[in-house]
Design a protein around this motif. Sequence first.
Motif, PDB file in Angstrom:
ATOM      1  N   SER A 133     -54.224  32.596  -2.638  1.00 16.56           N
ATOM      2  CA  SER A 133     -55.274  33.478  -3.155  1.00 16.56           C
ATOM      3  C   SER A 133     -55.293  33.379  -4.671  1.00 16.56           C
ATOM      4  CB  SER A 133     -55.017  34.934  -2.717  1.00 16.56           C
ATOM      5  OG  SER A 133     -53.749  35.377  -3.160  1.00 16.56           O
ATOM      6  N   PHE A 134     -56.366  33.888  -5.244  1.00 15.79           N
ATOM      7  CA  PHE A 134     -56.588  33.769  -6.689  1.00 15.79           C
ATOM      8  C   PHE A 134     -55.371  34.281  -7.469  1.00 15.79           C
ATOM      9  CE2 PHE A 134     -57.952  35.483 -10.754  1.00 15.79           C
ATOM     10  CZ  PHE A 134     -58.658  34.422 -11.289  1.00 15.79           C
ATOM     11  N   GLY A 135     -54.905  33.433  -8.394  1.00 17.49           N
ATOM     12  CA  GLY A 135     -53.812  33.835  -9.277  1.00 17.49           C
ATOM     13  C   GLY A 135     -52.427  33.443  -8.801  1.00 17.49           C
ATOM     14  N   ASN A 136     -52.303  32.945  -7.565  1.00 15.11           N
ATOM     15  CA  ASN A 136     -50.983  32.482  -7.109  1.00 15.11           C
ATOM     16  C   ASN A 136     -50.503  31.341  -8.020  1.00 15.11           C
ATOM     17  OD1 ASN A 136     -51.375  32.856  -3.479  1.00 15.11           O
ATOM     18  ND2 ASN A 136     -51.107  34.350  -5.093  1.00 15.11           N
ATOM     19  N   GLN A 137     -49.190  31.326  -8.294  1.00 17.24           N
ATOM     20  CA  GLN A 137     -48.641  30.334  -9.217  1.00 17.24           C
ATOM     21  C   GLN A 137     -47.392  29.681  -8.646  1.00 17.24           C
ATOM     22  OE1 GLN A 137     -48.362  31.461 -13.469  1.00 17.24           O
ATOM     23  NE2 GLN A 137     -49.259  33.445 -12.855  1.00 17.24           N
ATOM     24  N   VAL A 138     -47.164  28.435  -9.077  1.00 14.16           N
ATOM     25  CA  VAL A 138     -45.902  27.733  -8.811  1.00 14.16           C
ATOM     26  C   VAL A 138     -45.580  26.895 -10.047  1.00 14.16           C
ATOM     27  CG1 VAL A 138     -46.228  27.616  -6.308  1.00 14.16           C
ATOM     28  CG2 VAL A 138     -47.052  25.735  -7.744  1.00 14.16           C
ATOM     29  N   ASN A 143     -57.453  22.176  -2.227  1.00  7.34           N
ATOM     30  CA  ASN A 143     -57.657  21.160  -3.257  1.00  7.34           C
ATOM     31  C   ASN A 143     -56.668  21.324  -4.397  1.00  7.34           C
ATOM     32  OD1 ASN A 143     -59.806  20.055  -1.857  1.00  7.34           O
ATOM     33  ND2 ASN A 143     -61.384  21.156  -3.041  1.00  7.34           N
ATOM     34  N   ILE A 144     -56.436  20.211  -5.104  1.00  8.27           N
ATOM     35  CA  ILE A 144     -55.651  20.236  -6.341  1.00  8.27           C
ATOM     36  C   ILE A 144     -56.516  19.583  -7.412  1.00  8.27           C
ATOM     37  CG2 ILE A 144     -53.569  19.449  -7.528  1.00  8.27           C
ATOM     38  CD1 ILE A 144     -52.160  19.313  -4.837  1.00  8.27           C
ATOM     39  N   GLN A 145     -56.821  20.330  -8.472  1.00  2.00           N
ATOM     40  CA  GLN A 145     -57.678  19.846  -9.549  1.00  2.00           C
ATOM     41  C   GLN A 145     -59.054  19.413  -8.998  1.00  2.00           C
ATOM     42  OE1 GLN A 145     -56.041  20.902 -12.329  1.00  2.00           O
ATOM     43  NE2 GLN A 145     -55.936  18.915 -13.381  1.00  2.00           N
ATOM     44  N   GLY A 146     -59.559  20.132  -7.967  1.00  2.05           N
ATOM     45  CA  GLY A 146     -60.867  19.854  -7.407  1.00  2.05           C
ATOM     46  C   GLY A 146     -60.870  18.702  -6.431  1.00  2.05           C
ATOM     47  N   SER A 147     -59.704  18.138  -6.084  1.00  2.00           N
ATOM     48  CA  SER A 147     -59.628  16.996  -5.179  1.00  2.00           C
ATOM     49  C   SER A 147     -58.763  17.351  -3.973  1.00  2.00           C
ATOM     50  CB  SER A 147     -59.024  15.780  -5.904  1.00  2.00           C
ATOM     51  OG  SER A 147     -58.759  14.727  -4.992  1.00  2.00           O
ATOM     52  N   SER A 148     -59.130  16.762  -2.830  1.00  2.00           N
ATOM     53  CA  SER A 148     -58.346  16.998  -1.616  1.00  2.00           C
ATOM     54  C   SER A 148     -57.118  16.095  -1.534  1.00  2.00           C
ATOM     55  CB  SER A 148     -59.222  16.788  -0.375  1.00  2.00           C
ATOM     56  OG  SER A 148     -59.712  15.447  -0.343  1.00  2.00           O
ATOM     57  N   ASN A 149     -56.991  15.174  -2.502  1.00  4.00           N
ATOM     58  CA  ASN A 149     -55.851  14.265  -2.511  1.00  4.00           C
ATOM     59  C   ASN A 149     -54.592  14.951  -3.053  1.00  4.00           C
ATOM     60  OD1 ASN A 149     -57.472  12.100  -1.601  1.00  4.00           O
ATOM     61  ND2 ASN A 149     -58.086  11.586  -3.703  1.00  4.00           N
ATOM     62  N   LEU A 170     -48.895  25.245 -11.713  1.00  2.00           N
ATOM     63  CA  LEU A 170     -50.154  25.220 -10.969  1.00  2.00           C
ATOM     64  C   LEU A 170     -50.537  26.666 -10.650  1.00  2.00           C
ATOM     65  CD1 LEU A 170     -49.387  22.331  -8.414  1.00  2.00           C
ATOM     66  CD2 LEU A 170     -51.028  22.218 -10.311  1.00  2.00           C
ATOM     67  N   VAL A 171     -51.828  26.980 -10.831  1.00  2.00           N
ATOM     68  CA  VAL A 171     -52.339  28.305 -10.500  1.00  2.00           C
ATOM     69  C   VAL A 171     -53.563  28.115  -9.606  1.00  2.00           C
ATOM     70  CG1 VAL A 171     -53.724  28.430 -12.621  1.00  2.00           C
ATOM     71  CG2 VAL A 171     -53.146  30.539 -11.374  1.00  2.00           C
ATOM     72  N   TYR A 172     -53.671  28.936  -8.562  1.00  2.00           N
ATOM     73  CA  TYR A 172     -54.802  28.782  -7.638  1.00  2.00           C
ATOM     74  C   TYR A 172     -56.011  29.506  -8.213  1.00  2.00           C
ATOM     75  CZ  TYR A 172     -57.583  28.549  -3.423  1.00  2.00           C
ATOM     76  OH  TYR A 172     -58.585  28.276  -2.528  1.00  2.00           O
ATOM     77  N   TYR A 173     -57.162  28.763  -8.174  1.00  2.00           N
ATOM     78  CA  TYR A 173     -58.399  29.312  -8.735  1.00  2.00           C
ATOM     79  C   TYR A 173     -59.375  29.702  -7.628  1.00  2.00           C
ATOM     80  CZ  TYR A 173     -62.735  29.379 -11.489  1.00  2.00           C
ATOM     81  OH  TYR A 173     -63.935  29.717 -12.061  1.00  2.00           O
ATOM     82  N   ASN A 174     -59.952  28.713  -6.931  1.00  2.00           N
ATOM     83  CA  ASN A 174     -60.897  28.999  -5.853  1.00  2.00           C
ATOM     84  C   ASN A 174     -60.892  27.829  -4.857  1.00  2.00           C
ATOM     85  OD1 ASN A 174     -62.478  26.961  -7.034  1.00  2.00           O
ATOM     86  ND2 ASN A 174     -63.705  28.455  -8.198  1.00  2.00           N
ATOM     87  N   VAL A 175     -61.789  27.918  -3.844  1.00  2.00           N
ATOM     88  CA  VAL A 175     -61.806  26.894  -2.797  1.00  2.00           C
ATOM     89  C   VAL A 175     -62.190  25.529  -3.382  1.00  2.00           C
ATOM     90  CG1 VAL A 175     -62.917  26.150  -0.658  1.00  2.00           C
ATOM     91  CG2 VAL A 175     -62.306  28.553  -0.975  1.00  2.00           C
ATOM     92  N   THR A 176     -63.159  25.499  -4.287  1.00  2.00           N
ATOM     93  CA  THR A 176     -63.642  24.226  -4.831  1.00  2.00           C
ATOM     94  C   THR A 176     -62.597  23.551  -5.717  1.00  2.00           C
ATOM     95  OG1 THR A 176     -65.915  25.030  -4.769  1.00  2.00           O
ATOM     96  CG2 THR A 176     -65.467  23.118  -6.181  1.00  2.00           C
ATOM     97  N   GLN A 177     -62.057  24.278  -6.647  1.00  2.00           N
ATOM     98  CA  GLN A 177     -61.087  23.712  -7.587  1.00  2.00           C
ATOM     99  C   GLN A 177     -59.669  23.729  -7.015  1.00  2.00           C
ATOM    100  OE1 GLN A 177     -62.089  22.124 -10.289  1.00  2.00           O
ATOM    101  NE2 GLN A 177     -64.204  22.699  -9.709  1.00  2.00           N
ATOM    102  N   GLY A 178     -59.417  24.695  -6.183  1.00  2.00           N
ATOM    103  CA  GLY A 178     -58.076  24.787  -5.603  1.00  2.00           C
ATOM    104  C   GLY A 178     -57.029  25.122  -6.660  1.00  2.00           C
ATOM    105  N   TRP A 179     -55.914  24.359  -6.625  1.00  2.00           N
ATOM    106  CA  TRP A 179     -54.830  24.535  -7.604  1.00  2.00           C
ATOM    107  C   TRP A 179     -55.162  23.731  -8.858  1.00  2.00           C
ATOM    108  CZ3 TRP A 179     -50.714  27.733  -6.526  1.00  2.00           C
ATOM    109  CH2 TRP A 179     -50.526  28.100  -5.201  1.00  2.00           C
ATOM    110  N   VAL A 180     -55.035  24.378 -10.023  1.00  2.00           N
ATOM    111  CA  VAL A 180     -55.270  23.674 -11.291  1.00  2.00           C
ATOM    112  C   VAL A 180     -54.012  23.717 -12.137  1.00  2.00           C
ATOM    113  CG1 VAL A 180     -57.749  24.070 -11.297  1.00  2.00           C
ATOM    114  CG2 VAL A 180     -56.246  25.763 -12.348  1.00  2.00           C
ATOM    115  N   ILE A 181     -53.825  22.686 -12.932  1.00  2.00           N
ATOM    116  CA  ILE A 181     -52.615  22.596 -13.767  1.00  2.00           C
ATOM    117  C   ILE A 181     -52.758  23.524 -14.973  1.00  2.00           C
ATOM    118  CG2 ILE A 181     -51.264  21.054 -15.235  1.00  2.00           C
ATOM    119  CD1 ILE A 181     -51.996  18.778 -13.354  1.00  2.00           C
ATOM    120  N   THR A 182     -51.695  24.277 -15.252  1.00  2.00           N
ATOM    121  CA  THR A 182     -51.720  25.226 -16.378  1.00  2.00           C
ATOM    122  C   THR A 182     -51.219  24.557 -17.655  1.00  2.00           C
ATOM    123  OG1 THR A 182     -49.526  26.065 -15.789  1.00  2.00           O
ATOM    124  CG2 THR A 182     -51.431  27.222 -14.892  1.00  2.00           C
TER     125      THR A 182
END
Length: 201
Positions: free
Chosen positions: A141-146, A168-174, A187-199
């Motif tokens: 969910s939004f704001g989860n971090q690792v 997704n990771i950085q907007g990619s399913s790879n 990594l922090v989770y943003y939304n379904v489209t972007q998924g996890w993004v690097i902080t």
Amino acid sequence: MSILKVEPTAINTEAEFVFANISVAGNVTVGSAIISATESGGIYFDTSAGAVEFNSNTFGFLSNIATEGPQGAVGYTGSTGSSGALGYTGSVGPIGYTGSAAPFQLLPWTEVTANTTITSGSQVIVNTSSNITVTLPSGPSFGNQVRIVDGTGLASNHSITVNGNGANIQGSSNSLIIDVDRAAFGLVYYNVTQGWVITEK
């Protein structure tokens, strides 16, 4: 109860009454008058001060005065009265305010030496003596971090594969491949489209 009547035998000039054949042991006081035995065995009433009055020439004595009888038994104790009705229940107070959510907290650092699935808030130091796959939490969910760190600095030889676990990771399913020695990032989770993004990189 019987009455013993005694007729006076004489009335002297000193306003005294004398009775015969009456036995009195000592003096008897009636009000302020004194009754005493005479030398001849009679009863002497001292009425000189007007303490005793007679309305006729017949004076009666009560005999066989009964003594006080024993006290009666205590009566039965009455039964206890019925209890009163219960009072009304007070109304329920208003619901308190909902407190704010606790801030997100990262977990303590742990070492990873084999393929593993981490949870939200995990901070892992990867032993890159061999290739390692780190699978991210499912259903984020939004704001989860690792956080992930190459602990041995061998990622260029033994890469770290970060599996999105359906997200997704950085907007990619790879999956994300880390092959830079000493790499450390979050990594922090943003939304379904972007998924996890690097902080940070």
